[in-house]
Scaffold this active site. Structure first.
Site, short mmCIF file in Angstrom:
data_model
loop_
_atom_site.label_atom_id
_atom_site.label_comp_id
_atom_site.label_asym_id
_atom_site.label_seq_id
_atom_site.Cartn_x
_atom_site.Cartn_y
_atom_site.Cartn_z
N HIS A 31 0.83 -1.21 0.00
CA HIS A 31 0.00 0.00 0.00
C HIS A 31 0.87 1.25 0.00
O HIS A 31 0.69 2.15 -0.83
CB HIS A 31 -0.92 -0.02 1.23
CG HIS A 31 -1.82 1.16 1.34
ND1 HIS A 31 -3.16 1.12 1.01
CD2 HIS A 31 -1.59 2.44 1.75
CE1 HIS A 31 -3.70 2.31 1.20
NE2 HIS A 31 -2.76 3.13 1.66
N GLU A 32 1.79 1.32 0.92
CA GLU A 32 2.63 2.51 1.02
C GLU A 32 3.54 2.66 -0.21
O GLU A 32 3.80 3.77 -0.66
CB GLU A 32 3.46 2.49 2.31
CG GLU A 32 2.64 2.49 3.59
CD GLU A 32 1.60 3.60 3.63
OE1 GLU A 32 1.82 4.69 3.04
OE2 GLU A 32 0.54 3.39 4.26
N HIS A 66 1.63 4.39 -2.90
CA HIS A 66 1.72 5.85 -2.75
C HIS A 66 3.06 6.36 -3.26
O HIS A 66 3.15 7.38 -3.95
CB HIS A 66 1.59 6.23 -1.26
CG HIS A 66 0.19 6.24 -0.74
ND1 HIS A 66 -0.82 6.94 -1.34
CD2 HIS A 66 -0.35 5.67 0.37
CE1 HIS A 66 -1.94 6.79 -0.64
NE2 HIS A 66 -1.67 6.02 0.40
N HIS A 102 3.26 6.58 -6.99
CA HIS A 102 2.50 7.72 -7.48
C HIS A 102 3.35 8.99 -7.43
O HIS A 102 3.29 9.84 -8.33
CB HIS A 102 1.24 7.89 -6.62
CG HIS A 102 0.14 8.64 -7.29
ND1 HIS A 102 -1.04 8.97 -6.66
CD2 HIS A 102 0.02 9.16 -8.54
CE1 HIS A 102 -1.82 9.63 -7.48
NE2 HIS A 102 -1.20 9.76 -8.63
#
Length: 682
Positions: free
Chosen positions: A463-464, A467, A470
């Site tokens: 998940h991190e 980020h 992105h």
């Protein structure tokens, strides 16, 4: 000696930074920004005003970044200088947000005949700038203008105090025992961690703390019911007027003050409530649409959640003679039921996910998807011996970098997050590469035992890193729309949730799993059990997230003054509508809800579910084409990750998916696909 913060390089020299350097450096950098603006306003224009101002502000941002970061991961001596710097930086940005001369430069640029021929990133940065000026009170006059600025400064101080109280009360509590039998049921890794925690405090025996790994292990595995109750009570009452540290770090008045100031900010801008102000920069169109989305999803998910809870009660009574489940029993009983039903547990999976292998496998996954490679650089200075640094490469060219701080420790803020070190942009010295911080709180190695992750922790890391991608894979060169900058907050979770999907794919699991002793990948029988158990109590998890989201949104949409008692009443009301699990009398969840009181999710926690619709639907194209289909990966890279905030999130999604979002994929992934819903977030 020169101050390294005054001319911060791309990678901060963490081995040279000292707390006493902070205030003078930040003051000087802010003054530099102000002087640059005065010079730029003499000849208004993009190249003459905005480009050199961006340069000066980038120096300020890149100096403040390690200061803020060190406060989060080390706290202690960095807290006071951080708070002093925060006050200076907040005042500066508030002042700039209300600078009418600079606002007029943006207006003139947008109105110029040549504007329509500008590149999309340049046009979008001006449009976002105009919006942000208006939301910063540029149109206010006199006393209202001064009040808005004073409120902004006070809100920054209060948010920092809220976070400090949560951290301090977490660190203030621990439970020590000299009897290992008190820890019956805890897995070997947790017992070893408890012994290590005791040794770090020069104690014999074992020490239980409220750090994430310790707390979760006790709640999920400890057979000692009194221990579970003790730890649960301490955790859910943190930073409140009740519990073992009652009143010592109480966030009651802090919450009240934050809500009052946010409401006043919205009113000063002519809005009815803070939720309206929050949505002005988000993808969701208005407050009724958000509430409709959340309420409809809750209405459909709650019956399934109630069935799951009823199963838990029946099981607890039949197997453990627990006639009434208490809050501290839920996770423990759920784990027992999961083991009985699927013959699998997170602890059984943990040996197959040693931290080093998971990281290596994560890099292999993203290399297959986006044709990027990751290499560690051990020569880079960090703030702790366990922190790693990596460079990203594409076609042999270095394109980005990131720090990875993976393990829990004292004085480090709990949870997991990504933050920016440097933003990709055209600078005076050429292209500046994007650099990120990735932070988690996994159990560190203990003695001869390496760090072993639960599968839940594996998804957290993915998940991190989503980020991080992105931020790091952007191709935008204008800071205002580079990486996550300019991205609607309710769409910013899409890439992170999107990447989590690979944690459940057999092809990817083979890459990220390897038994720490035998080197064996996760065996097919365990993999099948894990996949069968994927949606175990998924409806209960859904309504829990909806409880948080509805509480947050209704709290900020309220137009009445919210004191601590009313905040509690609202949360109780929301729980009565959507929650299915019992709640302890001492539960003060709101007092530790840092996402909305100390983070960026005020009137925005709904973003997790909103973006989950986008991420699940985006991943469904990979399910159709192949989870490692290079063309589809390149399509996602070019349509979403590289675009930053240069275009509206919905437009980027449609470019990738060929249509608007559909909620079916989310329901299917959650195991509730049979429900007929009409709650697409567009």
């Amino acid at each position: 000696m020169s101050n390294p913060l005054l001319n911060i390089p791309l990678l901060p020299p963490f081995n040279q930074l000292q707390p006493q350097q902070v205030e003078p450096a930040i003051a000087q950098l802010i003054e530099n920004c102000k002087q640059q603006l005065l010079r730029g306003l003499e000849t208004p224009g993009w190249e003459t005003t905005l480009v050199p101002l961006e340069e000066a502000q980038d120096q300020l941002n890149r100096a403040f970044s390690p200061i803020s970061h060190l406060n989060s991961v080390l706290s202690g001596e960095w807290r006071a200088p951080y708070e002093a710097a925060l006050a200076q930086v907040t005042a500066y940005w508030t002042e700039q947000g209300q600078n009418r001369e600079l606002y007029q430069v943006y207006q003139q640029l947008a109105a110029s005949p040549a504007f329509q021929n500008w590149s999309q990133p340049h046009k979008k940065s001006v449009e976002l700038g105009l919006r942000d000026f208006e939301l910063s009170g540029v149109g206010l006059q006199g006393e209202a203008r001064e009040q808005f600025a004073a409120n902004s400064k006070r809100l920054a101080e209060l948010s920092s105090r809220f976070a400090n109280n949560v951290l301090d009360t977490t660190n203030a509590w621990s439970w020590h025992t000299s009897e290992e039998s008190e820890l019956n049921g805890l897995p070997q890794t947790a017992v070893a961690a408890a012994r290590s925690a005791a040794q770090n405090k020069d104690k014999e025996g074992w020490l239980i703390t409220l750090d994430g790994p310790s707390y979760l292990s006790v709640m999920t595995h400890a057979d000692n019911r009194e221990l579970r109750k003790r730890v649960h009570t301490a955790f859910v009452s943190r930073a409140s007027e009740v519990g073992p540290n009652a009143g010592e770090y109480d966030n009651s008045e802090v919450m009240e003050a934050i809500l009052a100031l946010r409401a006043e900010q919205a009113q000063l801008l002519g809005m009815s409530n803070y939720a309206e102000l929050s949505l002005a920069s988000k993808m969701a169109p208005d407050t009724p649409r958000v509430l409709e989305f959340l309420n409809d999803l809750a209405q459909r998910a709650k019956p399934a959640a109630e069935r799951e809870m009823a199963e838990l009660r029946v099981f607890a009574e039949a197997e453990y003679n627990l006639n009434e489940l208490q809050p501290w029993d839920i996770a423990w009983v759920a784990e027992k039921l999961k083991q009985q039903r699927y013959a699998i547990s997170q602890e059984e999976l943990r040996p197959y996910f040693p931290y080093a292998k998971v990281v290596e496998g994560l890099f292999t996954v993203v290399e297959k998807l986006f044709a990027i490679s990751v290499q560690e650089d051990r020569s880079v200075a960090t703030w702790h011996k366990d922190v790693q640094f990596f460079w990203l490469y594409r076609e042999g060219e270095r394109i980005a970098g990131f720090y990875l701080d993976a393990f829990a420790r004292e004085k480090k803020r709990g949870g997991a997050w990504m933050d920016t070190v440097a933003t990709r942009r055209d600078s005076a010295n050429g292209l500046q590469l994007p650099i990120a911080y990735l932070v988690c709180n996994f159990s560190p190695a203990a003695g001869a035992m390496p760090s072993l992750l639960t599968h839940y922790e594996v998804t957290t890391l993915f998940h991190e890193f989503g980020h991080g991608l992105h931020h790091m894979l952007t191709q935008m060169d204008v800071a205002a729309v580079s990486g996550i900058n300019g991205v609607a907050w309710d769409a910013v979770e899409m890439p992170s949730q999107f990447l989590e999907n690979w944690c459940w794919q057999p092809q990817a699991i083979e890459m990220i799993s390897s038994h720490f002793k035998t080197g064996e990948s996760l065996p097919p029988q365990l993999l099948n059990k894990m996949l069968e158990a994927k949606n175990f109590q998924s409806a209960m998890f859904t309504v829990r997230q909806l409880e948080f989201a509805l509480f947050d949104f209704r709290l900020h949409a309220s137009e009445e003054t919210m004191n601590a008692e009313k905040i509690q009443q609202l949360l109780t009301e929301v729980r009565s509508e959507v929650a299915v699990v019992p709640v302890a009398e001492e539960n003060r969840f709101q007092h530790g809800f840092s996402h909305i009181f100390a983070g960026g999710y005020a009137a925005g926690y709904y973003s997790y579910k909103w973006a989950e619709v986008l991420s699940a639907d985006a991943f469904s194209l990979f399910e159709e084409k192949g989870i490692f289909d290079r063309a589809t990966g390149e399509h996602f890279l070019h349509s979403v990750l590289e675009q930053g905030g240069s275009r509206d999130a919905l437009d980027l999604f449609v470019e990738f998916r060929g249509r608007e979002p559909d909620i079916d994929a989310l329901l299917r992934h959650s195991g509730i696909e049979q429900l007929e819903l009409n709650i697409s977030p567009v």
